[in-house]
Design a protein around this motif. Sequence first.
Motif, PDB file in Angstrom:
ATOM      1  N   MET A 236       0.821  -1.206   0.000  1.00  0.00           N
ATOM      2  CA  MET A 236       0.000   0.000   0.000  1.00  0.00           C
ATOM      3  C   MET A 236       0.860   1.263   0.000  1.00  0.00           C
ATOM      4  O   MET A 236       0.631   2.195  -0.775  1.00  0.00           O
ATOM      5  N   LEU A 237       1.865   1.274   0.863  1.00  0.00           N
ATOM      6  CA  LEU A 237       2.709   2.468   0.958  1.00  0.00           C
ATOM      7  C   LEU A 237       3.522   2.703  -0.311  1.00  0.00           C
ATOM      8  O   LEU A 237       3.866   3.854  -0.622  1.00  0.00           O
ATOM      9  N   SER A 238       3.836   1.643  -1.038  1.00  0.00           N
ATOM     10  CA  SER A 238       4.643   1.799  -2.247  1.00  0.00           C
ATOM     11  C   SER A 238       3.965   2.731  -3.250  1.00  0.00           C
ATOM     12  O   SER A 238       4.631   3.485  -3.966  1.00  0.00           O
ATOM     13  N   GLN A 239       2.642   2.691  -3.287  1.00  0.00           N
ATOM     14  CA  GLN A 239       1.921   3.554  -4.224  1.00  0.00           C
ATOM     15  C   GLN A 239       1.973   5.017  -3.771  1.00  0.00           C
ATOM     16  O   GLN A 239       2.200   5.919  -4.574  1.00  0.00           O
ATOM     17  N   THR A 240       1.766   5.244  -2.497  1.00  0.00           N
ATOM     18  CA  THR A 240       1.774   6.610  -1.978  1.00  0.00           C
ATOM     19  C   THR A 240       3.174   7.204  -1.996  1.00  0.00           C
ATOM     20  O   THR A 240       3.356   8.384  -2.323  1.00  0.00           O
TER      21      THR A 240
END
Length: 208
Positions: free
Chosen positions: A155-159
Amino acid sequence: MESFLETFRNLDTSQKILYVFGGAAVTAVSLVAIRILTLKEEKRKDYPRDKVILHQIGRGPFAPSMTPFAVKLETYLRMARIPYQSQGASFNIFLWTIRRHNKKQTWNQGHGRHTEEEIVEMMNKDIQSLSDFVGRKRFLMGDEPSEADCSVFGMLSQTYWQFYGSGYENLIKDRYPNLASYCERMKDAFWPDWDQCITHGGTREATK
């Protein structure tokens, strides 16, 4: 043909946030379509034995995939040292799905029923809670990574890497330095070939 970057930039801010934090249904529809259209092709291929074939959309511009769920699963396969082969499909199907279904699917999920301000507030609360939980730890549960880290990292990779054009490109770097360090730590631990798994903003082909 419109590129994925152009399609993503044309989404409004709330749609971009929903894509990252609430895009499960959109991704599911995309993968079903990919599966149907590539089924005949798969029957003609000889895949290696004793190896997981990871079917996913093509590589992303600044992270290995434009969907957090693929990054999560691939990170897990690497963490568990499960031999696998990434099999990418056409971006065109994914682009069509995002254009046609993103707003409808997120509305049905419930996320799309909120205003942009409400969505941003929910996002900030989620990231703040995660930052508080991680604190000064190296990983979610301590000094060693666990399976839960795969999900959070996806999830954090996208943000962290791919939130361009949203107005929140530097959100994690500027406000949550512990999560920025966490992302870099996960990347170093499980993605030594990161640069080979991205398209560098669509300027080159990923080689892995």
